[in-house]
Design an enzyme around this catalytic site. Structure first.
Site, mmCIF file in Angstrom:
data_model
loop_
_atom_site.group_PDB
_atom_site.id
_atom_site.type_symbol
_atom_site.label_atom_id
_atom_site.label_comp_id
_atom_site.label_asym_id
_atom_site.label_seq_id
_atom_site.Cartn_x
_atom_site.Cartn_y
_atom_site.Cartn_z
ATOM 1 N N GLU A 198 0.829 -1.220 0.000
ATOM 2 C CA GLU A 198 0.000 0.000 0.000
ATOM 3 C C GLU A 198 0.863 1.271 0.000
ATOM 4 O O GLU A 198 0.813 2.093 0.921
ATOM 5 C CB GLU A 198 -0.962 -0.024 1.174
ATOM 6 C CG GLU A 198 -1.950 -1.173 1.056
ATOM 7 C CD GLU A 198 -3.072 -1.159 2.087
ATOM 8 O OE1 GLU A 198 -2.871 -0.563 3.155
ATOM 9 O OE2 GLU A 198 -4.128 -1.741 1.831
ATOM 10 N N GLU A 382 -5.131 -8.616 -0.132
ATOM 11 C CA GLU A 382 -5.950 -8.056 0.952
ATOM 12 C C GLU A 382 -7.370 -7.698 0.520
ATOM 13 O O GLU A 382 -7.587 -6.787 -0.269
ATOM 14 C CB GLU A 382 -5.322 -6.812 1.594
ATOM 15 C CG GLU A 382 -4.024 -7.098 2.287
ATOM 16 C CD GLU A 382 -3.596 -5.969 3.215
ATOM 17 O OE1 GLU A 382 -4.468 -5.214 3.699
ATOM 18 O OE2 GLU A 382 -2.392 -5.840 3.450
#
Ligand code: BG6
Length: 484
Positions: A198, A382
């Site tokens: 991320e 995720e």
């Protein structure tokens, strides 16, 4: 069958949130080891002390630790990441459980602070190297393909205290060296690598808490340094083993215009560019997009990208595009009617206990949007639901809410694949309970495997199979056909 035969069904864990053993076997402390639970503004902070003895608090990953400050631990405070759910001492049992579920992939992160606890100059920590070798071998034993995330917010704290973290260009070389150790030591054991988790999140946090334009300038420079570091590691990984597939990952922040006012759509487009595509366009295409300068100008920052950096970005394009997807949001230039935990409430969606709006259709749209834009294989790293689970007296955990969330997301993903999206795999967050990154809580659980560990520091650390464990096992066995 919708999904290819070799589709990577699996889950994710991350070192700082699951391992514990924060000061064992040579590991140095990371920022995560100083983090308290979230405050009333849902922000996790760490305490620090200045050389003159004054103390303060700094928000997580904001890059705003004052010069000269050192992180400190406070007496009598519970630091959830110190023991986390103790994967460090349970990894064999944990990986066996994932093997029992039929996992084909496990995305795990390597703690940089275990490999190079005090920087390259002070040398490699062999115990850290061996720990991850054992973990990767254990995965292989069960036919689980490791997807190795090299950096998930866990560099040694001294890099932030003494070096200024990612704002320091020297950190690029340290990271590349850390990556070189991992790529060499684990050659053959792992061939799918993810350079950064991320990568768009630290700048998001910086924008939320920054006080001056100089703070923002630093935030952008930090991200630029990470993008260059990522591109260098992509090149290195290809040199070390041509079989390596290397990606980089963005946090999915997909949104809708709240009204049909064209200005709402324009705002949405601008936010998507500034919060997501600015990053993925660089690591996928190898150069800053044409709209980048207008973002920098609007923020009042000046980015001078050197010719050397441009060459690295161009040579270090990723092999696949990874992203996380949990929820969606709404964007407007008007007043919104209602909010859910601070975000505009989308009246068509339900929300989790933590106010995250559940949107499987948005997941399908994200898959199409990204594949259409890049024409590169995608990897979902995720997707999952944070919820409170109850351990029953007979050792069962009934979590129909998690099964429902996943069923709807996998069904949406299946449609996207049937409609032509090239998807390598789906690793679900977090397969085993661990510490929530955003709130620091253990009661916000994501796993298929329940770990008896609690926010007051109690617990046996015994592992239990939730109902979702059996459900996901069936999903994998049927290659995504049986979602019943
Ligand atoms: C992702 C992070 O953004 O969200 C994970 O990469 C995190 O580390 C996950 O745990 C869920 O967020 P939270 O705050 O519920 O733990």
């Amino acid at each position: 069958m919708a999904f290819p035969k070799n589709f990577l069904w699996g889950g994710d864990i991350s070192a700082a949130q699951i391992e514990g053993a924060w000061d064992e076997d040579g590991k140095s402390p990371t920022e995560a080891d100083y983090l308290l639970g979230a405050d009333k503004n849902s922000m996790r902070v760490a305490c620090y002390r200045m050389p003159d003895g004054t103390e303060g608090k700094v928000p997580v990953m904001s890059g705003m630790l004052p010069k000269g400050a050192k992180y400190i631990l406070k007496d009598g405070v519970f630091y959830p990441n110190h023991k986390a759910t103790d994967f460090y001492h349970h990894y064999k049992e944990d990986i066996a459980l994932l093997g029992e579920m039929g996992f084909r992939a496990l995305n795990l992160s390597i703690s940089w602070a275990r490999i190079y606890p005090y920087g390259v100059e002070k040398g490699v920590n062999q115990k850290g190297v061996e720990f991850y070798r054992d973990v990767l071998k254990e995965c292989r034993k069960y036919g689980i393909e490791p997807v190795v995330t090299l950096y998930k917010y866990d560099m040694s704290a001294f890099y932030i205290e003494d070096w200024g973290g990612w704002s320091n260009r020297k950190l690029i070389d340290e990271y590349v060296e850390f990556a070189r150790v991992c790529l060499t030591e684990y050659k053959g054991l792992a061939t799918i690598w993810n350079t950064f988790n991320e990568i768009n999140v630290p700048l998001m946090l910086c924008k939320m808490v920054h006080k001056t334009t100089a703070d923002l300038q630093r935030g952008y420079e930090e991200i630029h340094n990470q993008l260059v570091a990522s591109a260098k590691v992509v090149q290195l990984a290809h040199q070390i083993d041509p079989d390596n597939k290397v990606g980089c990952m963005c946090a999915g922040c997909f949104a809708y215009p709240y009204t049909c006012d064209p200005n709402d759509f324009l705002k949405l487009q601008q936010e998507a560019q500034a919060g997501f595509y600015l990053f993925s366009d660089v690591f996928v295409r190898g150069y800053y997009p044409s709209y980048a300068k207008s973002i920098f100008d609007k923020e009042g920052v000046v980015m001078n990208v050197s010719e050397e950096d441009k060459a690295d970005l161009a040579a270090g394009k990723v092999d696949y595009m990874a992203f996380s997807y949990y929820n969606s949001s709404c964007i407007t230039t008007h007043e919104a009617d209602a909010t859910v935990k601070g975000s505009i409430k989308n009246p068509y969606l339900d929300a989790s206990e933590w106010g995250w709006q559940i949107d499987p259709v948005g997941f399908k749209r994200a898959l199409h949007e990204l594949y259409d834009r890049y024409q590169l294989p995608l990897l979902v790293i995720e997707n999952g639901l944070g919820a409170q689970d109850t351990l029953e007296a007979d050792g069962t955990i009934h979590d129909p809410y998690r099964v429902d969330y996943m069923k709807r997301h996998i069904a949406a993903m299946k449609e996207a694949v049937e409609e032509g999206v090239d998807l390598m795999g789906y690793t679900m967050w977090s397969c085993i309970d661990l510490v929530s990154a955003g709130s620091g809580e253990l009661r916000k659980r994501y796993g298929f495997v329940y770990v008896d560990a609690h926010d007051d520091g109690t617990g046996t650390f015994k592992r239990y199979r939730k109902d979702s464990f059996w459900w996901y096992k069936k999903v994998i066995e049927s290659n995504g056909e049986d979602l019943g």
